[in-house]
Design an enzyme around this catalytic site. Structure first.
Site, PDB file in Angstrom:
ATOM      1  N   THR A  98      -6.863 -65.251 -40.004  1.00 17.59           N
ATOM      2  CA  THR A  98      -6.968 -63.924 -40.550  1.00 17.59           C
ATOM      3  C   THR A  98      -7.612 -64.111 -41.919  1.00 17.59           C
ATOM      4  O   THR A  98      -8.080 -65.187 -42.244  1.00 17.59           O
ATOM      5  CB  THR A  98      -5.527 -63.363 -40.560  1.00 17.59           C
ATOM      6  N   GLY A 108      -0.993 -66.166 -39.281  1.00 16.22           N
ATOM      7  CA  GLY A 108      -0.018 -65.815 -38.239  1.00 16.22           C
ATOM      8  C   GLY A 108       1.389 -65.629 -38.789  1.00 16.22           C
ATOM      9  O   GLY A 108       1.583 -65.013 -39.838  1.00 16.22           O
ATOM     10  N   SER A 159       2.634 -57.376 -36.118  1.00 14.24           N
ATOM     11  CA  SER A 159       1.888 -58.289 -36.987  1.00 14.24           C
ATOM     12  C   SER A 159       2.837 -58.980 -37.956  1.00 14.24           C
ATOM     13  O   SER A 159       3.982 -58.563 -38.121  1.00 14.24           O
ATOM     14  CB  SER A 159       0.861 -57.459 -37.772  1.00 14.24           C
TER      15      SER A 159
HETATM   16  N1  GLY Z   1      -2.834 -61.461 -35.835  1.00 17.60           N
HETATM   17  C1  GLY Z   1      -2.006 -61.945 -36.850  1.00 17.60           C
HETATM   18  C2  GLY Z   1      -1.085 -60.941 -37.407  1.00 17.60           C
HETATM   19  O1  GLY Z   1      -1.383 -59.769 -37.317  1.00 17.60           O
HETATM   20  O2  GLY Z   1      -0.056 -61.283 -37.941  1.00 17.60           O
END
Ligand code: GLY
Length: 576
Positions: free
Chosen positions: A386, A480, A457
């Site tokens: 991310t 993550g 998330s």
């Molecule tokens: N895709 C990672 C999150 O939204 O935490």
């Protein structure tokens, strides 16, 4: 202005060495001046040099912090096409100094209207992992463009064309591929190769990834960005781009239609709030679990004197890991999109609940994850790719935003003709009603796929205020489920352990997420003595990078603003 903090850091690290801290090992290999900056008018900390430059460009043309945040959002979408982009989504937490209001913008992807809870299961009800990871079915309806434009529409001062200029130029004129991007292209080459439009941009004819030092051109993406600059939301959610995204979805087995695109909704949500020893923490509410658990863990830890134990003593690491373990068990049990499920945020962030949870923690013995009354065997997998940026200005405005397409290159599908890499955020849903636990209980309902629901998330864009209500720290990170523990630890390092920001960011980090039942420790590791003591308490240790890349900004007591980009990544802080 950039500043060299070497001497300060050396002194701090030397002092703390006897408590097992070895972050000096990490710091000494990095050029601190590349990761820190000092200013008073504004400060920008992002995961990419071109992105930081884009925000600077906007400030230099008289733009405000919100223009800068919009410029950074579009630029990082070009600079980190493996991490985020127009085909993804995110969250933005804002402090408006003029009104004193804190706002949370939710532009997380939404499940398409035709989505359903069995879409990632085979006929026997078994999960088909690849379906939520690669190809059309892996994507939710992208929210990033809508969210960022809504912020610009409400707060922006400059016209959108000026704000988007750096991103358009970066895509059109090309950028030099950097090692982290090469690594991502190499890791995903086989998948990118399956999709012609993806292959055309990121690989050569033989499906070999482009290499660091090559120039990456994203011409279709530049055209899409120009359409957005010209037509705003309609440039993406209607007309040719929406049609090409829907056509690509159809071709690759996805469900997103032009109607799904047109119906995408940004949500402005009340922030989640808590306190730690008199400081106020403001962060992202559901559909992120992040803010709630950052506050929950800090609430549990507030009842201990961690400072006298030593930041990274075995005792402090044990207590902190145990609080993380409890939070992650709650995450599995309760968390999901609060528009669809009853998520007990108020209880989870209450001091009373924290006190009850403290009673479960022994001072010298690890909790067993098996003792937790939760209905999961394991959490849904989350990827670690991310991005985050933080911006603060001299007036006290703050923007903290985490954005993502989920895994590296998301679904691996570029919608042909758009240059847009589509997310694989659908993998953040629970693919089925959780595994059965030792007690035979079943769970996971709150995060099951439903039409127009947002997947859970961990993203935790956060702002910390002092007792006078001044924002003194703002931060966030990719990676993550580790996002929330990395953000929490950095806040703890600053507020509890009174570390200078650079040391707080560079310090050894660890993570416990209940399942697997282990403390994951990133380099530089603790001393053997500390780790042996943790093992004697019953903890399992796993040496593995956490993948976080904290982008933090601190208002210091003299009014100056300090930016720190994590020395583990390729970020850059700049301010004047
Ligand atoms: N895709 C990672 C999150 O939204 O935490």
């Amino acid at each position: 202005m950039k500043v060299f903090l070497g001497l300060v850091i050396f002194v701090v690290c030397a002092c703390s060495g006897n408590k097992g801290i070895r972050q000096a090992d990490l710091i000494k290999n990095k050029k601190k001046s590349e990761y820190t900056a000092l200013g008073s008018q504004y400060m920008i900390s992002t995961q990419g040099a071109a992105t930081t430059q884009a925000a600077k460009f906007v400030f230099e043309r008289g733009g405000n912090i919100f223009d800068a945040a919009v410029a950074a959002s579009f630029a990082i979408s070009v600079e980190r096409p493996h991490s985020t982009g127009l085909g993804g989504g995110g969250f933005m937490v804002i402090h408006n100094a003029k009104t004193g209001i804190n706002e949370a913008y939710d532009f997380r992807e939404m499940a398409p209207k035709a989505a359903h809870s069995k879409m990632y299961l085979d006929k026997e009800g078994k999960q088909v992992t690849e379906r939520s990871l690669t190809g059309g079915l892996a994507s939710g309806v992208p929210g990033l463009v809508a969210g960022v434009l809504e912020v610009h529409n409400k707060y922006g001062k400059l016209d959108l064309k000026t704000v988007m200029k750096p991103a358009i130029e970066l895509a059109e004129k090309g950028m030099v591929i950097y090692p982290a991007l090469e690594r991502a292209m190499t890791a995903k080459a086989e998948k990118l190769c399956r999709f012609e439009a993806s292959k055309k941009i990121f690989l050569d004819d033989g499906c070999k990834p482009k290499t660091a030092g090559d120039i990456l051109y994203q011409k279709d993406l530049a055209e899409t960005l120009k359409l957005i600059a010209h037509k705003k939301r309609a440039g993406f959610y209607e007309g040719p781009v929406a049609k090409m995204i829907a056509a690509s979805q159809k071709k690759h087995g996805g469900l997103i239609t032009t109607r799904d695109m047109r119906n995408y909704l940004v949500k402005k949500r009340p922030v989640v709030e808590g306190t730690y020893k008199g400081y106020k923490i403001v962060s992202m509410p559901p559909p992120s679990s992040g803010g709630t658990h950052v506050i929950q863990i800090l609430n549990i830890l507030e009842g201990y004197d961690l400072k006298s134990l030593g930041a990274q003593s075995a005792e402090a690491v044990h207590l902190t890991s145990s609080a993380m373990q409890i939070a992650f068990a709650d995450r599995a049990e309760y968390m999901g999109d609060s528009d669809f499920a009853n998520v007990p945020v108020e209880t989870l962030v209450s001091k009373k609940y924290a006190a009850q949870m403290r009673e479960r923690i022994s001072l010298d013995k690890a909790l067993s994850s098996k003792d937790f009354p939760v209905p999961f065997k394991e959490l849904a997998k989350e990827s670690d790719h991310t991005t985050h940026f933080t911006i603060m200005d001299g007036k006290g405005n703050v923007v903290s935003s985490t954005q993502t397409i989920n895994g590296w290159f998301g679904s691996s599908v570029v919608a042909a003709g758009t240059g847009v890499v589509m997310n694989n955020e659908m993998d953040d849903f629970a693919s089925h009603i959780g595994g059965v636990n030792l007690f035979g209980a079943i769970g996971g309902k709150n995060n099951l796929v439903e039409p127009r629901k947002r997947p859970l998330s961990s993203m935790s864009p956060s702002i910390v205020f002092n007792k006078e209500g001044v924002p003194v720290l703002a931060l966030g990170t990719p990676s993550g489920t580790r996002i929330l523990t990395c953000v929490m630890q950095t806040i703890l390092n600053v507020l509890e352990h009174e570390m200078p920001l650079w040391e707080a960011v560079a310090a050894t980090r660890y993570h416990h997420q209940w399942s697997p039942e282990e403390i994951r420790i990133g380099p530089p590791f603790f001393s053997t003595e500390v780790e042996e003591k943790l093992k004697s308490m019953g903890h399992k240790i796993n040496h593995k990078s956490l993948g976080c890349s904290i982008q933090a900004i601190q208002r210091q007591s003299d009014g100056s603003i300090l930016g720190v980009s994590d020395p583990r990544g390729e970020g850059m802080s700049y301010g004047i």
